[in-house]
Design a protein around this motif. Structure first.
Motif, PDB file in Angstrom:
ATOM      1  N   ASP A 293      -4.706   5.762  12.926  1.00 42.35           N
ATOM      2  CA  ASP A 293      -3.661   5.110  12.134  1.00 42.35           C
ATOM      3  C   ASP A 293      -2.379   5.051  12.954  1.00 42.35           C
ATOM      4  OD1 ASP A 293      -2.285   3.973  10.032  1.00 42.35           O
ATOM      5  OD2 ASP A 293      -1.981   5.873   8.983  1.00 42.35           O
ATOM      6  N   LYS A 294      -2.362   4.197  13.957  1.00 43.44           N
ATOM      7  CA  LYS A 294      -1.230   4.131  14.884  1.00 43.44           C
ATOM      8  C   LYS A 294       0.057   3.662  14.206  1.00 43.44           C
ATOM      9  CE  LYS A 294      -3.986   3.668  18.996  1.00 43.44           C
ATOM     10  NZ  LYS A 294      -3.893   4.930  19.664  1.00 43.44           N
TER      11      LYS A 294
ATOM     12  N   ILE B 283      -7.404  17.409  14.127  1.00 40.80           N
ATOM     13  CA  ILE B 283      -7.450  16.454  13.001  1.00 40.80           C
ATOM     14  C   ILE B 283      -6.203  15.573  13.017  1.00 40.80           C
ATOM     15  CG2 ILE B 283      -7.308  16.271  10.476  1.00 40.80           C
ATOM     16  CD1 ILE B 283      -9.197  18.709  10.338  1.00 40.80           C
ATOM     17  N   GLY B 284      -5.068  16.156  13.245  1.00 39.31           N
ATOM     18  CA  GLY B 284      -3.827  15.377  13.335  1.00 39.31           C
ATOM     19  C   GLY B 284      -3.881  14.368  14.471  1.00 39.31           C
TER      20      GLY B 284
ATOM     21  N   GLN C  20      -8.425   0.187  11.826  1.00 33.80           N
ATOM     22  CA  GLN C  20      -9.657  -0.607  11.831  1.00 33.80           C
ATOM     23  C   GLN C  20     -10.026  -1.046  10.419  1.00 33.80           C
ATOM     24  OE1 GLN C  20     -12.621   1.663  13.960  1.00 33.80           O
ATOM     25  NE2 GLN C  20     -12.163   0.548  15.850  1.00 33.80           N
ATOM     26  N   LEU C  21      -9.819  -0.182   9.453  1.00 37.04           N
ATOM     27  CA  LEU C  21     -10.097  -0.537   8.067  1.00 37.04           C
ATOM     28  C   LEU C  21      -9.166  -1.662   7.611  1.00 37.04           C
ATOM     29  CD1 LEU C  21     -11.662  -0.043   5.478  1.00 37.04           C
ATOM     30  CD2 LEU C  21     -10.041   1.762   4.910  1.00 37.04           C
ATOM     31  N   GLN C  22      -7.911  -1.580   8.007  1.00 41.13           N
ATOM     32  CA  GLN C  22      -6.968  -2.657   7.678  1.00 41.13           C
ATOM     33  C   GLN C  22      -7.427  -3.976   8.292  1.00 41.13           C
ATOM     34  OE1 GLN C  22      -3.241  -1.005   9.083  1.00 41.13           O
ATOM     35  NE2 GLN C  22      -2.481  -0.899   6.978  1.00 41.13           N
ATOM     36  N   GLY C  23      -7.907  -3.906   9.534  1.00 46.03           N
ATOM     37  CA  GLY C  23      -8.403  -5.107  10.191  1.00 46.03           C
ATOM     38  C   GLY C  23      -9.581  -5.714   9.444  1.00 46.03           C
ATOM     39  N   LEU C  24     -10.500  -4.870   9.010  1.00 46.61           N
ATOM     40  CA  LEU C  24     -11.653  -5.357   8.251  1.00 46.61           C
ATOM     41  C   LEU C  24     -11.225  -5.955   6.912  1.00 46.61           C
ATOM     42  CD1 LEU C  24     -14.260  -2.514   8.905  1.00 46.61           C
ATOM     43  CD2 LEU C  24     -14.302  -4.853   9.791  1.00 46.61           C
ATOM     44  N   LEU C  25     -10.282  -5.313   6.254  1.00 50.05           N
ATOM     45  CA  LEU C  25      -9.791  -5.839   4.976  1.00 50.05           C
ATOM     46  C   LEU C  25      -9.126  -7.192   5.158  1.00 50.05           C
ATOM     47  CD1 LEU C  25      -8.355  -2.596   3.331  1.00 50.05           C
ATOM     48  CD2 LEU C  25     -10.382  -3.877   2.633  1.00 50.05           C
TER      49      LEU C  25
END
Length: 112
Positions: free
Chosen positions: A33-34, A25-26, A42-47
């Motif tokens: 979340d690099k 999981i880690g 990816q979520l940040q990119g979409l936002l």
């Protein structure tokens, strides 16, 4: 093998599996979340894309609104023009109605 040993081995196997799962999981979290800010990249990119699209839509709407109201008086120019035409047509209709009413009165006055 007695029951205590079996239970101990089962416990160790469960703890080992839990540690492996936590490590996996880690690893997955680190890959998602690099930049390690708590939000998957990816979520940040979409936002960010959604924010840019909203800003572009807002800009286009303002441009469209401005193109409809070039004199910036709050009333779209075409609507104002149509309103003026309707008002002129109403005035012409009223004048014609008065003219016709006057002609009818004159005719009725002659026949009496």
């Amino acid at each position: 093998m007695d029951f205590k040993e079996l239970a101990q081995k089962a416990r160790e196997a469960a703890e080992n599996a839990l540690k492996q799962a936590e490590a996996k999981i880690g690893e997955v979290r680190a890959n998602l979340d690099k930049d390690q800010d708590g939000v998957p990249d990816q979520l940040q990119g979409l936002l960010n894309q959604a924010k840019q699209a909203a800003e572009q839509a807002r800009t286009r709407f303002e441009e469209f609104k401005t193109s409809l109201d070039k004199d910036q008086d709050g009333v779209p120019d075409q609507l104002k023009h149509l309103s003026e035409q309707v008002q002129q047509a109403a005035e012409q209709a009223r004048a014609k109605a008065e003219e016709l009413a006057k002609a009818v009165q004159e005719r009725l006055g002659r026949k009496s």
